[in-house]
Design a protein around this motif. Structure first.
Motif, PDB file in Angstrom:
ATOM      1  N   LEU A  41       0.810  -1.219   0.000  1.00 53.11           N
ATOM      2  CA  LEU A  41       0.000   0.000   0.000  1.00 53.11           C
ATOM      3  C   LEU A  41       0.841   1.266   0.000  1.00 53.11           C
ATOM      4  O   LEU A  41       0.348   2.340  -0.358  1.00 53.11           O
ATOM      5  N   SER A  42       2.110   1.158   0.377  1.00 59.62           N
ATOM      6  CA  SER A  42       2.981   2.337   0.396  1.00 59.62           C
ATOM      7  C   SER A  42       3.503   2.678  -0.999  1.00 59.62           C
ATOM      8  O   SER A  42       3.960   3.794  -1.236  1.00 59.62           O
ATOM      9  N   GLN A  43       3.437   1.731  -1.924  1.00 60.45           N
ATOM     10  CA  GLN A  43       3.977   1.967  -3.269  1.00 60.45           C
ATOM     11  C   GLN A  43       2.913   1.973  -4.357  1.00 60.45           C
ATOM     12  O   GLN A  43       3.022   2.702  -5.338  1.00 60.45           O
ATOM     13  N   GLY A  44       1.871   1.145  -4.199  1.00 61.69           N
ATOM     14  CA  GLY A  44       0.845   1.042  -5.232  1.00 61.69           C
ATOM     15  C   GLY A  44      -0.353   1.934  -4.957  1.00 61.69           C
ATOM     16  O   GLY A  44      -0.547   2.420  -3.838  1.00 61.69           O
ATOM     17  N   ASN A  45      -1.174   2.140  -5.991  1.00 63.58           N
ATOM     18  CA  ASN A  45      -2.364   2.980  -5.859  1.00 63.58           C
ATOM     19  C   ASN A  45      -3.550   2.216  -5.270  1.00 63.58           C
ATOM     20  O   ASN A  45      -4.211   2.694  -4.357  1.00 63.58           O
ATOM     21  N   TYR A  46      -3.876   1.062  -5.847  1.00 61.41           N
ATOM     22  CA  TYR A  46      -4.947   0.187  -5.355  1.00 61.41           C
ATOM     23  C   TYR A  46      -6.226   0.969  -5.053  1.00 61.41           C
ATOM     24  O   TYR A  46      -6.770   0.905  -3.957  1.00 61.41           O
ATOM     25  N   GLN A  47      -6.696   1.704  -6.039  1.00 59.55           N
ATOM     26  CA  GLN A  47      -7.901   2.514  -5.824  1.00 59.55           C
ATOM     27  C   GLN A  47      -9.078   1.676  -5.348  1.00 59.55           C
ATOM     28  O   GLN A  47      -9.886   2.120  -4.534  1.00 59.55           O
ATOM     29  N   TRP A  48      -9.190   0.452  -5.835  1.00 55.78           N
ATOM     30  CA  TRP A  48     -10.332  -0.397  -5.484  1.00 55.78           C
ATOM     31  C   TRP A  48     -10.302  -0.844  -4.034  1.00 55.78           C
ATOM     32  O   TRP A  48     -11.336  -1.236  -3.489  1.00 55.78           O
ATOM     33  N   LEU A  49      -9.134  -0.772  -3.388  1.00 53.00           N
ATOM     34  CA  LEU A  49      -9.035  -1.166  -1.985  1.00 53.00           C
ATOM     35  C   LEU A  49      -9.443  -0.063  -1.023  1.00 53.00           C
ATOM     36  O   LEU A  49      -9.729  -0.332   0.141  1.00 53.00           O
ATOM     37  N   LYS A  50      -9.482   1.167  -1.488  1.00 49.74           N
ATOM     38  CA  LYS A  50      -9.812   2.291  -0.608  1.00 49.74           C
ATOM     39  C   LYS A  50     -11.296   2.226  -0.219  1.00 49.74           C
ATOM     40  O   LYS A  50     -12.158   1.936  -1.047  1.00 49.74           O
ATOM     41  N   PRO A  51     -11.619   2.504   1.050  1.00 53.19           N
ATOM     42  CA  PRO A  51     -13.004   2.351   1.521  1.00 53.19           C
ATOM     43  C   PRO A  51     -13.999   3.259   0.812  1.00 53.19           C
ATOM     44  O   PRO A  51     -15.187   2.924   0.729  1.00 53.19           O
ATOM     45  N   GLU A  52     -13.532   4.387   0.268  1.00 56.86           N
ATOM     46  CA  GLU A  52     -14.463   5.312  -0.403  1.00 56.86           C
ATOM     47  C   GLU A  52     -14.770   4.893  -1.843  1.00 56.86           C
ATOM     48  O   GLU A  52     -15.599   5.521  -2.512  1.00 56.86           O
ATOM     49  N   ASN A  53     -14.099   3.849  -2.340  1.00 55.65           N
ATOM     50  CA  ASN A  53     -14.296   3.403  -3.714  1.00 55.65           C
ATOM     51  C   ASN A  53     -14.932   2.013  -3.765  1.00 55.65           C
ATOM     52  O   ASN A  53     -14.773   1.213  -2.849  1.00 55.65           O
ATOM     53  N   PRO A  54     -15.657   1.714  -4.864  1.00 50.93           N
ATOM     54  CA  PRO A  54     -16.202   0.364  -5.013  1.00 50.93           C
ATOM     55  C   PRO A  54     -15.069  -0.649  -5.247  1.00 50.93           C
ATOM     56  O   PRO A  54     -13.995  -0.262  -5.704  1.00 50.93           O
ATOM     57  N   PRO A  55     -15.330  -1.892  -4.863  1.00 52.11           N
ATOM     58  CA  PRO A  55     -16.579  -2.465  -4.350  1.00 52.11           C
ATOM     59  C   PRO A  55     -16.789  -2.121  -2.876  1.00 52.11           C
ATOM     60  O   PRO A  55     -15.838  -2.128  -2.090  1.00 52.11           O
ATOM     61  N   PHE A  56     -18.025  -1.845  -2.493  1.00 56.35           N
ATOM     62  CA  PHE A  56     -18.335  -1.423  -1.130  1.00 56.35           C
ATOM     63  C   PHE A  56     -18.687  -2.635  -0.269  1.00 56.35           C
ATOM     64  O   PHE A  56     -19.839  -2.839   0.107  1.00 56.35           O
ATOM     65  N   TRP A  57     -17.678  -3.440   0.038  1.00 64.30           N
ATOM     66  CA  TRP A  57     -17.874  -4.605   0.896  1.00 64.30           C
ATOM     67  C   TRP A  57     -17.623  -4.210   2.348  1.00 64.30           C
ATOM     68  O   TRP A  57     -16.553  -3.660   2.664  1.00 64.30           O
TER      69      TRP A  57
END
Length: 311
Positions: A41-57
């Motif tokens: 998480l310190s190097q990659g973006n991983y937008q889908w892992l962020k809580p404000e982005n889908p998927p909303f699991w």
């Protein structure tokens, strides 16, 4: 959206109903895991892992952290001999950054599937492909189709890009619901026009757990199985339904083997998303306790991946 498991995590780790035979439990089995993801998480973006982005699991917090190859823990009788890393949204604009990070971080034998946008103009596509093929671990690419499969596969301009993959001896990881028959129609046309392209279907093509007899999905995998360059990879059941019945994966795997034959089916973990349902060790124990002969299990869990991903 997939169903969400209850808050009591212990329910994810129920033992399988069928226990392995004593003779099998003593046999060492080599595993090549052909579908997993590692995160930094310190190097990659991983937008889908962020809580404000889908998927909303609600349970997404379970995987919102770093995962390295040190987390791929298997104990006897299982031995992790290698793995295939599938792109995880590290940097979709500069996908070679994820490959560079992997090759600098991993010590186990591994191959990588890079992200590349197959809808790019062929000129830009080739520029990105050139940057990716510098890395020794790259053996294929993935561009998730899912709900956009019909629109993307209907675009004939992508055929030139897919042909370019075949020329570079790279495979394409196909992620789309095989219950979408109009999209499968387009896929069949593409496979006919680009016969040199090797394709691996991800997550068994998203069969629906609610269907006791998945007729639409089954009819379409039988169509795709007629193309010898297509293989299928079974994993990701927890994405379809966190509460899937215990025997459901075995049913799906059996249908895939009946359609594709034992040599064109691979079993995988989908780590770390498998943690929504089971530990890494338990996931692979479930795979290796299936009612097949030891030599067949070795094909499903090791040699088919070894051959397809060029280990």
């Amino acid at each position: 959206m997939a169903a969400i498991p209850p808050s009591n995590a212990k329910t994810y780790y129920a033992p399988t109903a069928k226990q392995p035979k004593p003779t099998r439990s003593k046999m060492m089995m080599k595993i090549i895991d052909p579908h997993l993801h590692l995160f930094d998480l310190s190097q990659g973006n991983y937008q889908w892992l962020k809580p404000e982005n889908p998927p909303f699991w609600p349970d997404k917090i379970l995987i919102e952290k770093n995962f390295s190859e040190q987390d791929l823990v298997l104990t006897a009788p299982l031995v992790l001999a290698g793995f295939v890393h599938i792109e995880a949204g590290f940097d979709n604009q500069q996908p070679w950054r994820e490959i560079a990070w992997l090759e600098n971080s991993c010590n186990l034998p591994f191959k990588s599937i890079a992200m590349i946008d197959i809808t790019l103009s062929n000129e830009v596509f080739l520029q990105q492909l050139k940057k990716l093929t510098v890395y020794r671990s790259v053996v294929g690419v993935r561009y998730i189709l899912d709900d956009d499969a019909l629109a993307i596969l209907s675009d004939k301009t992508i055929h030139k890009n897919l042909e370019s993959l075949a020329v570079h001896k790279l495979s394409f990881e196909l992620q789309m619901p095989l219950t979408d028959t109009p999209a499968v129609d387009c896929l069949v046309e593409m496979l006919t026009l680009v016969p040199r392209l090797k394709v691996c279907i991800n997550h068994a093509g998203w069969p629906r757990v609610a269907e006791q007899e998945p007729s639409c999905w089954l009819a379409n995998i039988k169509r795709l199985a007629t193309f010898e360059q297509v293989l299928i990879k079974c994993s990701g059941y927890e994405m379809a339904d966190r509460h899937y019945p215990t025997g459901w994966p075995q049913q799906i795997i059996s249908r895939c083997i009946e359609s594709f034959g034992i040599k064109r089916v691979m079993l995988a973990s989908n780590f770390p998303l498998n943690l929504f349902r089971a530990s890494y060790q338990q996931t692979w124990l479930h795979n290796t306790e299936l009612p097949y002969k030891p030599e067949q299990l070795q094909q499903l869990c090791f040699s088919n991946a070894q051959d397809f991903y060029q280990f």
